[in-house]
Design an enzyme around this catalytic site. Structure first.
Site, PDB file in Angstrom:
ATOM      1  NE  ARG A 155       0.276 -48.722  58.464  1.00 42.10           N
ATOM      2  CZ  ARG A 155       0.414 -48.856  57.169  1.00 42.10           C
ATOM      3  NH1 ARG A 155       0.128 -47.852  56.362  1.00 42.10           N
ATOM      4  NH2 ARG A 155       0.842 -49.987  56.644  1.00 42.10           N
ATOM      5  CD1 TRP A 186       2.394 -44.768  43.231  1.00 41.67           C
ATOM      6  CD2 TRP A 186       1.468 -43.013  44.307  1.00 41.67           C
ATOM      7  NE1 TRP A 186       1.759 -43.983  42.290  1.00 41.67           N
ATOM      8  CE2 TRP A 186       1.184 -42.900  42.928  1.00 41.67           C
ATOM      9  CE3 TRP A 186       0.990 -42.031  45.169  1.00 41.67           C
ATOM     10  CZ2 TRP A 186       0.432 -41.857  42.405  1.00 41.67           C
ATOM     11  CZ3 TRP A 186       0.251 -40.977  44.638  1.00 41.67           C
ATOM     12  CH2 TRP A 186      -0.016 -40.896  43.262  1.00 41.67           C
ATOM     13  CG  ASP A 196       1.950 -53.259  50.976  1.00 39.97           C
ATOM     14  OD1 ASP A 196       1.857 -52.166  51.566  1.00 39.97           O
ATOM     15  OD2 ASP A 196       2.870 -54.073  51.202  1.00 39.97           O
ATOM     16  NE  ARG A 232       1.824 -57.335  51.012  1.00 40.32           N
ATOM     17  CZ  ARG A 232       1.721 -57.356  52.340  1.00 40.32           C
ATOM     18  NH1 ARG A 232       1.360 -58.452  52.946  1.00 40.32           N
ATOM     19  NH2 ARG A 232       1.993 -56.285  53.056  1.00 40.32           N
ATOM     20  NE  ARG A 273       5.089 -58.210  55.209  1.00 38.79           N
ATOM     21  CZ  ARG A 273       6.007 -57.366  54.782  1.00 38.79           C
ATOM     22  NH1 ARG A 273       7.258 -57.758  54.647  1.00 38.79           N
ATOM     23  NH2 ARG A 273       5.697 -56.115  54.503  1.00 38.79           N
ATOM     24  CD  GLU A 327      -2.277 -57.311  62.930  1.00 40.36           C
ATOM     25  OE1 GLU A 327      -2.763 -57.271  61.776  1.00 40.36           O
ATOM     26  OE2 GLU A 327      -2.727 -58.039  63.826  1.00 40.36           O
ATOM     27  CG  ASN A 328      -2.986 -51.237  58.896  1.00 40.20           C
ATOM     28  OD1 ASN A 328      -3.782 -51.543  57.993  1.00 40.20           O
ATOM     29  ND2 ASN A 328      -1.689 -51.529  58.792  1.00 40.20           N
ATOM     30  CB  SER A 348      -0.132 -58.742  56.162  1.00 44.08           C
ATOM     31  OG  SER A 348       1.172 -58.469  55.752  1.00 44.08           O
TER      32      SER A 348
HETATM   33  C1  FPP Z   1      -1.089 -50.300  52.502  1.00 43.60           C
HETATM   34  O1  FPP Z   1      -0.104 -49.450  51.977  1.00 43.60           O
HETATM   35  C2  FPP Z   1      -2.370 -49.645  52.470  1.00 43.60           C
HETATM   36  C3  FPP Z   1      -3.173 -49.415  53.546  1.00 43.60           C
HETATM   37  C4  FPP Z   1      -2.856 -49.811  54.925  1.00 43.60           C
HETATM   38  C5  FPP Z   1      -4.446 -48.708  53.381  1.00 43.60           C
HETATM   39  C6  FPP Z   1      -5.286 -49.160  52.220  1.00 43.60           C
HETATM   40  C7  FPP Z   1      -6.214 -48.089  51.929  1.00 43.60           C
HETATM   41  C8  FPP Z   1      -6.540 -47.660  50.713  1.00 43.60           C
HETATM   42  C9  FPP Z   1      -6.117 -48.251  49.428  1.00 43.60           C
HETATM   43  C10 FPP Z   1      -7.386 -46.483  50.692  1.00 43.60           C
HETATM   44  C11 FPP Z   1      -8.730 -46.625  50.178  1.00 43.60           C
HETATM   45  C12 FPP Z   1      -9.539 -47.765  50.573  1.00 43.60           C
HETATM   46  C13 FPP Z   1     -10.868 -47.706  50.555  1.00 43.60           C
HETATM   47  C14 FPP Z   1     -11.672 -48.901  50.816  1.00 43.60           C
HETATM   48  C15 FPP Z   1     -11.563 -46.453  50.291  1.00 43.60           C
HETATM   49  P1  FPP Z   1       1.049 -48.963  52.935  1.00 43.60           P
HETATM   50  O2  FPP Z   1       0.598 -47.715  53.597  1.00 43.60           O
HETATM   51  O3  FPP Z   1       1.425 -50.054  53.881  1.00 43.60           O
HETATM   52  O4  FPP Z   1       2.205 -48.687  51.925  1.00 43.60           O
HETATM   53  P2  FPP Z   1       3.777 -48.853  52.186  1.00 43.60           P
HETATM   54  O5  FPP Z   1       4.018 -50.311  52.455  1.00 43.60           O
HETATM   55  O6  FPP Z   1       4.384 -48.390  50.910  1.00 43.60           O
HETATM   56  O7  FPP Z   1       4.108 -47.985  53.354  1.00 43.60           O
END
Ligand code: FPP
Length: 241
Positions: free
Chosen positions: A70, A24, A19, A187, A193, A66-67, A195
């Site tokens: 987005r 970032w 996460d 995490r 969480r 759930e993603n 999730s």
């Molecule tokens: C959560 O950060 C991250 C994700 C939903 C995507 C995870 C994907 C990667 C790390 C990319 C590469 C993976 C592979 C297997 C090639 P967020 O977007 O929820 O961050 P935030 O909470 O800061 O918004």
């Protein structure tokens, strides 16, 4: 293996909720996908670190059920990133002895991505140095629901009876049926969480919530978390002798 990692206490199976990619990127004034690309580079570093740190199984949460909520731009960008990642990394993963598996519901994923997933599973099936499982369109409740549905079907067909339904039988219908349960779930990004990640399998896992955002989570920090895990007393519900 680094000297403070004890092979007797290092977790056999580590699962990670990666996460913080979005924050970032935001901190750098860049679009969220910039963070996901940086996150993908970190995946490689952490997978490569596993053999040296004594971690045999690594499971990562790449995209949840759930993603899909987005924006369309972010979802499409992530799907393209997964496709490109699999195309680009397949050969190196194979040569590094990584056995790759995917968990989650493939029905909603596009055909090109699913065929790359199938090909990579087939290519790396005999590898045994590290077992990398990527959770893609994965949700714990969805996984248990799909397992229950298949179990009900077996009963309907007369191949099982309701007396056969116990935790062991249900586990056989989960996407993770060939994997050991995770010992440690990490995490990143400071959120505490679960999730919907590995709900059934993490019944006795230890949890570690670290403040670092996923694109900044280095191999050294991973090693520190493992050392910390080595100091924990796991009781699995029993009273220590
Ligand atoms: C959560 O950060 C991250 C994700 C939903 C995507 C995870 C994907 C990667 C790390 C990319 C590469 C993976 C592979 C297997 C090639 P967020 O977007 O929820 O961050 P935030 O909470 O800061 O918004």
């Amino acid at each position: 293996m680094p000297k403070d990692i004890d092979p007797k206490t290092t977790p056999h199976h580590v699962a990670i909720i990666m996460d913080g990619n979005g924050r970032w990127a935001q901190q750098r004034g860049r679009p969220r996908l910039f963070g996901h690309h940086a996150g993908a580079r970190r995946v490689r570093e952490i997978v490569e670190a596993c053999p040296d740190l004594g971690v045999k199984y690594l499971t990562i949460f790449a995209f949840s059920t759930e993603n899909w909520k987005r924006t369309q731009t972010e979802v499409a960008g992530l799907m393209t990133l997964f496709r490109k990642y699999l195309e680009r990394e397949a050969k190196d993963l194979f040569e590094a002895g990584v056995c790759v598996r995917f968990i989650g519901d493939r029905v909603r994923l596009d055909d090109k991505l699913v065929s790359l997933m199938d090909e990579l599973e087939l290519l790396t099936a005999d590898n045994d140095r590290v077992h990398l499982t990527v959770a893609l369109n994965y949700g714990g409740r969805d996984e248990v629901t799909r397992a229950a549905k298949r179990l009900a079907y077996e009963i309907e067909q007369g191949r099982l009876t309701h007396d056969d339904v116990d935790a062991e039988t249900l586990s056989k219908f989960l996407d993770t049926h060939v994997l050991p349960d995770p010992d440690l779930v990490i995490r990143t990004s400071g959120e505490a969480r679960i999730s919907n990640f590995l709900l059934w399998q993490s019944a006795y896992a230890e949890y570690e919530f670290v403040n670092t955002l996923w694109p900044d989570f280095t191999r050294d920090e991973f090693a520190k978390v493992l050392v910390n895990f080595g100091g924990r007393a796991r009781r699995f519900g029993a009273v220590p002798a």
